[in-house]
Design an enzyme around this catalytic site. Structure first.
Site, PDB file in Angstrom:
ATOM      1  N   ASP A 140      -9.399   7.595  -3.634  1.00  0.00           N
ATOM      2  CA  ASP A 140      -8.748   7.960  -2.387  1.00  0.00           C
ATOM      3  C   ASP A 140      -8.153   9.368  -2.448  1.00  0.00           C
ATOM      4  OD1 ASP A 140      -9.424   5.589  -1.245  1.00  0.00           O
ATOM      5  OD2 ASP A 140      -7.412   4.747  -1.196  1.00  0.00           O
ATOM      6  N   ASP A 197      17.148  11.763   1.400  1.00  0.00           N
ATOM      7  CA  ASP A 197      16.332  12.564   0.484  1.00  0.00           C
ATOM      8  C   ASP A 197      15.220  13.280   1.233  1.00  0.00           C
ATOM      9  OD1 ASP A 197      17.847  11.777  -1.629  1.00  0.00           O
ATOM     10  OD2 ASP A 197      16.350  10.477  -2.549  1.00  0.00           O
ATOM     11  N   GLY A 251       0.689   4.241   1.988  1.00  0.00           N
ATOM     12  CA  GLY A 251       1.009   5.118   0.869  1.00  0.00           C
ATOM     13  C   GLY A 251       2.507   5.284   0.675  1.00  0.00           C
ATOM     14  N   ASN A 305       4.771   6.040   2.751  1.00  0.00           N
ATOM     15  CA  ASN A 305       5.510   5.343   3.801  1.00  0.00           C
ATOM     16  C   ASN A 305       5.853   3.913   3.402  1.00  0.00           C
ATOM     17  OD1 ASN A 305       6.225   4.667   6.771  1.00  0.00           O
ATOM     18  ND2 ASN A 305       4.527   3.278   6.322  1.00  0.00           N
ATOM     19  N   LEU A 306       4.887   3.214   2.833  1.00  0.00           N
ATOM     20  CA  LEU A 306       5.111   1.828   2.404  1.00  0.00           C
ATOM     21  C   LEU A 306       6.122   1.774   1.263  1.00  0.00           C
ATOM     22  CD1 LEU A 306       4.383  -1.173   2.537  1.00  0.00           C
ATOM     23  CD2 LEU A 306       2.441  -0.698   1.026  1.00  0.00           C
TER      24      LEU A 306
END
Length: 284
Positions: free
Chosen positions: A63, A169, A181, A183-184
């Site tokens: 990926d 952060d 990605g 986000n998860l």
């Protein structure tokens, strides 16, 4: 047909898989151009004249290689297919054992195209015009603190209207493809890649009430780095797909919207995203 073979040299160091693919294409009487690349960023996109003469991009890697290839082809509409040389991925379509069948199906046109929404981003420097350069991202645009372990303040505007201020952060603006990605990992929602929307997820926010927000594909998000203390200078980095990274200073802004053109992925089977997701999550 004319294929571009975009091969990760670190995943195929002796070019064994790439070499077999070359022989298969050559034996069918078709052409290819080969580009070997590593895990380091490739700053320049592939020459537009070359892209205009291509029918398909075959990416050999995982990926991560697919993401780098999406940057390398720029805004080209040439479709792309991934030949998996890594672990189970969300973007790659074919295992190396099925290379011959893959080439035959590509030549015969036995496939369909799946469009994936991309993000368009640009950085505006304080007291200056928009930079001429623009950036695309298939997964996400991330604004994150740089240096010491302290929060940054990010003022977010949506369609030029003030939305919220995040002391955190950083923040992630993700596509549906990128929702699985970073986000998860930051606690954001998983979204089907067949949708068109943007997810804004704060990274370790100071306030527990700050949660992910879903915006429409027609919205435009602007993020301004605010001053929290007089000594603050270069306090943040803007990252496009974790691939191209740029420092920003207090007063600088990042604008993100849906890109005009999607990435076109070649698919052979209409696999359920949720089946792939279930298998991927069970391995974690």
């Amino acid at each position: 047909m004319h294929f571009l073979l975009f091969s990760n040299v670190n995943k195929d160091p002796h070019q064994e898989v790439t070499g077999r693919l070359e022989e298969i294409i050559r034996s069918r009487g078709h052409r290819f151009t080969k580009l070997m690349e590593g895990d380091e960023p490739q700053e320049e996109v592939i020459d537009a004249k070359l892209m205009d003469g291509l029918d398909c991009v075959i990416v050999l890697g995982g990926d991560g290689t697919m993401l780098r290839a999406s940057h390398a082809i720029g805004d080209s509409t040439v479709p792309m297919i991934g030949l998996n040389l890594g672990t189970t991925g969300f973007l790659t379509e074919v295992e190396s054992s099925a290379m011959e069948e893959m080439v035959d199906r590509l030549i015969s046109g036995d496939y369909f195209i799946e469009d994936r929404m991309q993000l368009f981003g640009r950085i505006r420097r304080y007291d200056r015009e928009w930079k001429e350069d623009h950036f695309t991202a298939l997964n996400d645009v991330v604004v994150i603190r740089e240096g010491m372990l302290r929060l940054i303040a990010l003022k977010v505007y949506v369609n030029d209207m003030f939305f919220d201020t995040y002391e955190a952060d950083g923040v992630i603006i993700s596509t549906p493809t990128g929702s699985t990605g970073y986000n998860l990992s930051a606690g954001g929602p998983i979204v089907s890649p067949k949708t068109s929307l943007m997810v804004l997820t704060p990274i370790s926010p100071h306030s527990l009430s700050k949660k992910s927000v879903v915006f429409g594909a027609g919205d435009r998000i602007r993020i301004a780095l605010e001053e929290k203390r007089k000594t603050q200078t270069n306090e943040a980095i803007v990252s496009f797909d974790g691939y191209m990274n740029y420092e920003i200073s207090v007063g600088d802004e990042v604008e993100v919207a849906a890109a005009p053109a999607p990435l076109r992925l070649i698919r052979f089977e209409d696999r359920s995203f949720y089946q792939v997701l279930s298998r991927k999550l069970s391995q974690s």
